[in-house]
Structure formats: C-alpha cells, structure tokens
Scaffold this active site. Structure first.
Site, PDB file in Angstrom:
ATOM      1  N   GLY A  11      29.542  31.931   5.929  1.00  0.00           N
ATOM      2  CA  GLY A  11      29.760  31.889   7.111  1.00  0.00           C
ATOM      3  C   GLY A  11      29.418  30.098   7.344  1.00  0.00           C
ATOM      4  O   GLY A  11      28.465  29.503   6.906  1.00  0.00           O
ATOM      5  N   ARG A  72      34.223  34.507   2.780  1.00  0.00           N
ATOM      6  CA  ARG A  72      33.174  35.260   1.889  1.00  0.00           C
ATOM      7  C   ARG A  72      34.224  36.119   0.886  1.00  0.00           C
ATOM      8  O   ARG A  72      35.188  36.967   1.369  1.00  0.00           O
ATOM      9  CB  ARG A  72      32.597  36.345   2.968  1.00  0.00           C
ATOM     10  CG  ARG A  72      31.733  35.821   4.025  1.00  0.00           C
ATOM     11  CD  ARG A  72      30.871  36.937   4.557  1.00  0.00           C
ATOM     12  NE  ARG A  72      30.367  36.402   5.902  1.00  0.00           N
ATOM     13  CZ  ARG A  72      29.392  35.536   5.926  1.00  0.00           C
ATOM     14  NH1 ARG A  72      28.651  35.075   4.848  1.00  0.00           N
ATOM     15  NH2 ARG A  72      29.042  35.438   7.277  1.00  0.00           N
ATOM     16  N   ASP A 103      23.218  32.039   0.710  1.00  0.00           N
ATOM     17  CA  ASP A 103      22.560  32.845  -0.463  1.00  0.00           C
ATOM     18  C   ASP A 103      23.566  33.591  -1.227  1.00  0.00           C
ATOM     19  O   ASP A 103      23.444  33.559  -2.369  1.00  0.00           O
ATOM     20  CB  ASP A 103      21.352  33.584  -0.111  1.00  0.00           C
ATOM     21  CG  ASP A 103      21.477  34.649   1.034  1.00  0.00           C
ATOM     22  OD1 ASP A 103      22.695  34.563   1.543  1.00  0.00           O
ATOM     23  OD2 ASP A 103      20.754  35.629   1.271  1.00  0.00           O
ATOM     24  N   THR A 126      23.750  27.129   6.360  1.00  0.00           N
ATOM     25  CA  THR A 126      23.863  28.610   6.986  1.00  0.00           C
ATOM     26  C   THR A 126      23.050  28.173   8.172  1.00  0.00           C
ATOM     27  O   THR A 126      21.926  27.746   8.289  1.00  0.00           O
ATOM     28  CB  THR A 126      23.158  29.388   6.014  1.00  0.00           C
ATOM     29  OG1 THR A 126      23.197  30.817   7.090  1.00  0.00           O
ATOM     30  CG2 THR A 126      22.041  29.129   5.624  1.00  0.00           C
ATOM     31  N   ASP A 130      17.625  30.936   6.191  1.00  0.00           N
ATOM     32  CA  ASP A 130      16.825  31.825   5.333  1.00  0.00           C
ATOM     33  C   ASP A 130      17.086  31.518   3.864  1.00  0.00           C
ATOM     34  O   ASP A 130      16.648  32.264   3.129  1.00  0.00           O
ATOM     35  CB  ASP A 130      17.538  33.350   5.720  1.00  0.00           C
ATOM     36  CG  ASP A 130      18.771  33.301   5.289  1.00  0.00           C
ATOM     37  OD1 ASP A 130      19.492  32.169   5.175  1.00  0.00           O
ATOM     38  OD2 ASP A 130      19.528  34.484   5.159  1.00  0.00           O
ATOM     39  N   ARG A 155      19.127  33.006  32.313  1.00  0.00           N
ATOM     40  CA  ARG A 155      17.739  32.945  33.173  1.00  0.00           C
ATOM     41  C   ARG A 155      18.265  32.687  34.552  1.00  0.00           C
ATOM     42  O   ARG A 155      17.847  33.379  35.530  1.00  0.00           O
ATOM     43  CB  ARG A 155      16.735  31.982  32.485  1.00  0.00           C
ATOM     44  CG  ARG A 155      15.883  31.519  33.311  1.00  0.00           C
ATOM     45  CD  ARG A 155      14.580  32.431  33.070  1.00  0.00           C
ATOM     46  NE  ARG A 155      14.027  32.414  31.868  1.00  0.00           N
ATOM     47  CZ  ARG A 155      13.034  33.331  31.670  1.00  0.00           C
ATOM     48  NH1 ARG A 155      12.698  34.271  32.259  1.00  0.00           N
ATOM     49  NH2 ARG A 155      12.488  33.125  30.355  1.00  0.00           N
ATOM     50  N   ARG A 163      17.163  40.817  37.392  1.00  0.00           N
ATOM     51  CA  ARG A 163      17.636  41.841  36.315  1.00  0.00           C
ATOM     52  C   ARG A 163      16.801  41.590  34.817  1.00  0.00           C
ATOM     53  O   ARG A 163      16.122  40.530  34.507  1.00  0.00           O
ATOM     54  CB  ARG A 163      19.165  41.480  35.907  1.00  0.00           C
ATOM     55  CG  ARG A 163      19.882  41.935  36.877  1.00  0.00           C
ATOM     56  CD  ARG A 163      21.370  41.357  36.617  1.00  0.00           C
ATOM     57  NE  ARG A 163      22.155  42.511  37.489  1.00  0.00           N
ATOM     58  CZ  ARG A 163      23.436  42.244  37.695  1.00  0.00           C
ATOM     59  NH1 ARG A 163      24.143  40.957  37.340  1.00  0.00           N
ATOM     60  NH2 ARG A 163      24.408  43.077  38.334  1.00  0.00           N
ATOM     61  N   ARG A 172      21.411  37.184  10.443  1.00  0.00           N
ATOM     62  CA  ARG A 172      21.427  38.450   9.667  1.00  0.00           C
ATOM     63  C   ARG A 172      20.134  39.145   9.349  1.00  0.00           C
ATOM     64  O   ARG A 172      19.855  39.757  10.216  1.00  0.00           O
ATOM     65  CB  ARG A 172      21.705  37.812   8.266  1.00  0.00           C
ATOM     66  CG  ARG A 172      22.323  38.646   7.333  1.00  0.00           C
ATOM     67  CD  ARG A 172      22.844  37.970   5.999  1.00  0.00           C
ATOM     68  NE  ARG A 172      23.873  37.185   6.157  1.00  0.00           N
ATOM     69  CZ  ARG A 172      25.143  37.456   6.149  1.00  0.00           C
ATOM     70  NH1 ARG A 172      25.390  38.731   6.016  1.00  0.00           N
ATOM     71  NH2 ARG A 172      26.076  36.685   6.235  1.00  0.00           N
ATOM     72  N   HIS A 253      29.186  34.571  17.662  1.00  0.00           N
ATOM     73  CA  HIS A 253      29.849  33.355  16.979  1.00  0.00           C
ATOM     74  C   HIS A 253      29.899  32.021  17.579  1.00  0.00           C
ATOM     75  O   HIS A 253      29.795  30.984  16.909  1.00  0.00           O
ATOM     76  CB  HIS A 253      31.065  33.624  16.279  1.00  0.00           C
ATOM     77  CG  HIS A 253      30.967  34.815  15.438  1.00  0.00           C
ATOM     78  ND1 HIS A 253      31.096  35.977  15.533  1.00  0.00           N
ATOM     79  CD2 HIS A 253      31.202  34.685  14.027  1.00  0.00           C
ATOM     80  CE1 HIS A 253      31.057  36.674  14.298  1.00  0.00           C
ATOM     81  NE2 HIS A 253      30.925  35.903  13.471  1.00  0.00           N
ATOM     82  N   ARG A 256      27.739  29.672  15.920  1.00  0.00           N
ATOM     83  CA  ARG A 256      28.013  29.062  14.495  1.00  0.00           C
ATOM     84  C   ARG A 256      28.930  27.609  14.819  1.00  0.00           C
ATOM     85  O   ARG A 256      29.311  27.206  13.916  1.00  0.00           O
ATOM     86  CB  ARG A 256      29.064  30.032  14.156  1.00  0.00           C
ATOM     87  CG  ARG A 256      28.135  31.114  13.176  1.00  0.00           C
ATOM     88  CD  ARG A 256      28.249  31.241  11.730  1.00  0.00           C
ATOM     89  NE  ARG A 256      29.375  31.434  11.249  1.00  0.00           N
ATOM     90  CZ  ARG A 256      29.986  32.547  10.836  1.00  0.00           C
ATOM     91  NH1 ARG A 256      28.974  33.705  10.871  1.00  0.00           N
ATOM     92  NH2 ARG A 256      31.178  32.798  10.304  1.00  0.00           N
TER      93      ARG A 256
HETATM   94  O1  F6P Z   1      24.986  33.866   7.695  1.00  0.00           O
HETATM   95  C1  F6P Z   1      25.377  33.464   9.026  1.00  0.00           C
HETATM   96  C2  F6P Z   1      26.026  34.569  10.023  1.00  0.00           C
HETATM   97  O2  F6P Z   1      26.309  34.054  11.164  1.00  0.00           O
HETATM   98  C3  F6P Z   1      24.780  35.601  10.383  1.00  0.00           C
HETATM   99  O3  F6P Z   1      23.860  35.237  11.264  1.00  0.00           O
HETATM  100  C4  F6P Z   1      25.727  36.670  10.815  1.00  0.00           C
HETATM  101  O4  F6P Z   1      24.904  38.033  10.443  1.00  0.00           O
HETATM  102  C5  F6P Z   1      26.709  36.695   9.811  1.00  0.00           C
HETATM  103  O5  F6P Z   1      26.991  35.409   9.599  1.00  0.00           O
HETATM  104  C6  F6P Z   1      28.064  36.980  10.393  1.00  0.00           C
HETATM  105  O6  F6P Z   1      29.028  37.176   9.722  1.00  0.00           O
HETATM  106  P1  F6P Z   1      30.826  37.165   9.706  1.00  0.00           P
HETATM  107  O7  F6P Z   1      31.183  35.563  10.532  1.00  0.00           O
HETATM  108  O8  F6P Z   1      31.335  37.288   8.453  1.00  0.00           O
HETATM  109  O9  F6P Z   1      30.767  38.348  10.915  1.00  0.00           O
END
Ligand code: F6P
Length: 327
Positions: A11, A72, A103, A126, A130, A155, A163, A172, A253, A256
């Site tokens: 990722g 991946r 990892d 990442t 972790d 908020r 709500r 993850r 995402h 990310r």
């Molecule tokens: O490892 C980074 C991560 O964003 C995790 O937090 C999440 O579980 C996973 O990747 C999502 O992966 P993908 O982008 O392959 O759906």
C-alpha cells in the site's frame, strides 16, 4: 556495489516520494548507479526497470503517492516469480535493492535474499505504523492528520443533527491510526484491536452519554477489530438503541493520499538516505528506522516478526476516557 535498484511495494503512503528522492540522491552522491523499478515486485518480474538520475526525483518531495507506482504482488509469492525477478536483476546488473514498503514487502525481501542472495535494505513505508524497529513509519503522521481533519468535520454535522457517528479508520490489524486520531478528535469512544471493546460496551457508553445529556457522539473504530466493522457495530447498536440517529463513515483510502506532512518528509528523507548508505556499506537484510530520534538498523526478520505495541500510556488514556462513561 556499483549498481542498485529502488522500488515501492504494498500500500502506498505519503512520503514515499521523499524517500525515493533521498535514495536516488544518496546513491548518486556516493557514486553508485541507481535504477528505479516500477510497480514493486511485479515490475521486477517484468523488467520494468529504468535508470534514474538526480533530475528524475526533482519536484516530488511534496507529492503523495509514489512516482515508482506500487503493487501487492502475488507472483512474487511463488518460487518461479522470484526466479524471474532475479533473472531480470541480473540482466540489468543490479547488485542490491532498497525496498520501501511494509511487512508483506519485507517478508518478500527476506525470502528473496535467502533464495538468491540479493542484499536488500528496507525503509518502512506504510500508514499503519505497525513495523517494529522504528518509532514511526513513513506516511503514518500524514494519515493521522487526514483522519483528524475528517473527524473534526464530521463532529460539526454530528453536533448539528444530534447524531452518533461511527467512523472507521484504516490500520489493517493495528490501532495506531485509531488511537491517535481518536484522542486528537476528542472521540467519545475509541475501539482498537489492542483493547477489547464489545458492542455491549458501546451501548452502555452511549446510554451513559445520554444520561449526561450529551446529544452527539463520535466513536472511532479501527478496522480489523474483533467487534467487526463500523457498519456491523452500528447495525447492532441500532437494533438496541432504536431511537438513536446513527450514521457511519468509513474514511478508507483518503487516508493513503495527500501531500506528506513535514514530519513525514523529514522521516522519509532520513530513512531513504540511511537505507541507501546502509546498502552501499554492505548491510544486508536490514531495515533502516528512526528510534528515539536516532537512525537505527534492525534485521528484517525482527521488523516483520516482532509485534510493535501501542504506547502503554496512550492505551491507558483511551481506557480511562472510554471508562468515563461507566461512572
Ligand atoms: O497497509 C496499508 C493499508 O491501507 C491498510 O491500512 C489497509 O487495511 C490496506 O492497506 C488496504 O489495502 P488495499 O489498498 O489493497 O485495499
């Protein structure tokens, strides 16, 4: 070592570009030739490899994502895939690698080294944070800031409409993003895999909230928790608290992407330079990290097998804040 390669894998994470830049500029400074490998291990297998120079990494330190793309790779999990990757490296004359990833990517690197003897130095990239052997991973700080910004916005609307919001954050199977964004966003409850919080706990917390005349609440749910996803938990809570006006937001995402924070740019640059210098100084099968503000190298084996735990004081703080509702 005259010629080395760099790739991003798994990722993506904000700051990966800053890391690539440091690897490339560091390699050139030390007189090595540096090759970029696109799409992680998939690109290695296909030979999607090109020579980089100082200019290849101009104007990227501020950009999210990764200019080298990422993937991946399931093919690299096979012996044949790894053999093909090795043949491509031989073809290009690449003698060592810097792998920027998490990892899964490091596990691949370790097996590759054992099978083919290609030295690899990792840089932990990442958003999950972790990985053992570094206090923080590249992208984590930016992801937490992105999550906080979203929580603050939710908020406002939660408060206007009285709500309850369940907000699911990534990570993850670790609660790093959840615990920090939950604390910073003033969440009424934070659910992390490291602390067991049942649906019943959530219900009793919300009932207590109601007794205290609190009209809106935010519950942060780390993905991968044993109580289920935010949608599942919210559904169960709604079954019990029929009157409650409940909404769910999965941040997904969005966490990310985006420009890396200052912290991530610095961290990624330090790790990138340290990774390439380690590789050129004959280190193999290690990961470059920063612990207590010092550059350190950790065997990849440890980085992937030792479980990094959440700070105990943060867990305690969340526990205290969560338990507040029981009073
Ligand atoms: O490892 C980074 C991560 O964003 C995790 O937090 C999440 O579980 C996973 O990747 C999502 O992966 P993908 O982008 O392959 O759906």
């Amino acid at each position: 070592m005259k010629r080395v390669g760099v790739f991003t894998s798994g990722g993506d994470a904000p700051g990966m570009n800053a890391c690539i830049r440091a690897v490339v500029r560091g390699a050139i400074y030390h007189g090595a030739e540096i090759y970029g490998i696109r799409y992680g291990y998939n690109g290695m297998i296909k030979g999607d490899i090109f020579e980089m120079n100082s200019h290849s990494v101009s104007n990227i330190i501020q950009k999210g994502g990764t200019i080298l793309k990422s993937a991946r790779s399931t093919k690299f999990m096979t012996k044949e895939g790894r053999k093909k990757a090795y043949d491509q490296l031989q073809k290009f004359g690449i003698e060592g690698l810097v792998c920027i990833g998490g990892d899964g990517s490091f596990t691949g690197a370790k097996i590759f080294f054992e099978e083919h003897g290609v030295p690899i130095v990792g840089a932990p990239g990442t958003i999950d944070n972790d990985i053992y052997g570094t206090d923080f991973t590249i992208g984590f700080d930016t992801a937490v800031n992105t999550a906080i910004e979203a929580i603050d916005k939710i908020r406002d609307t939660a408060d206007s409409h009285d709500r309850i919001f369940f907000i699911e954050v990534m990570g993850r199977d670790s609660g790093y993003i959840a615990i920090r964004s939950g604390i910073c966003g003033g969440a009424e409850l934070v659910m992390v895999p490291e602390l067991s919080t049942s649906v019943e706990d959530v219900i009793s917390a919300l009932e207590n909230e109601k007794r205290r005349s609190k009209t809106s609440s935010i519950i942060i749910v780390a993905e991968g928790g044993e109580a289920g996803s935010a949608i599942e938990i919210a559904g169960k809570v709604k079954n019990k608290l029929k009157e409650a006006d409940i909404r769910v937001t999965t941040l997904g995402h969005v966490q990310r992407g985006g420009a890396p924070s200052a912290k991530d740019r610095i961290l990624a640059s330090r790790m990138g330079l340290s990774a390439i210098e380690g590789l050129l100084n004959s280190r193999k099968n290690v990961m470059a990290g920063v612990m207590k503000d010092e550059l350190v190298y950790t065997p990849i084996e440890h980085a992937i097998t030792i479980k990094k735990s959440l700070s105990r004081d943060l867990l305690r703080m969340v526990d205290i804040f969560n338990n507040r509702y029981k009073r």
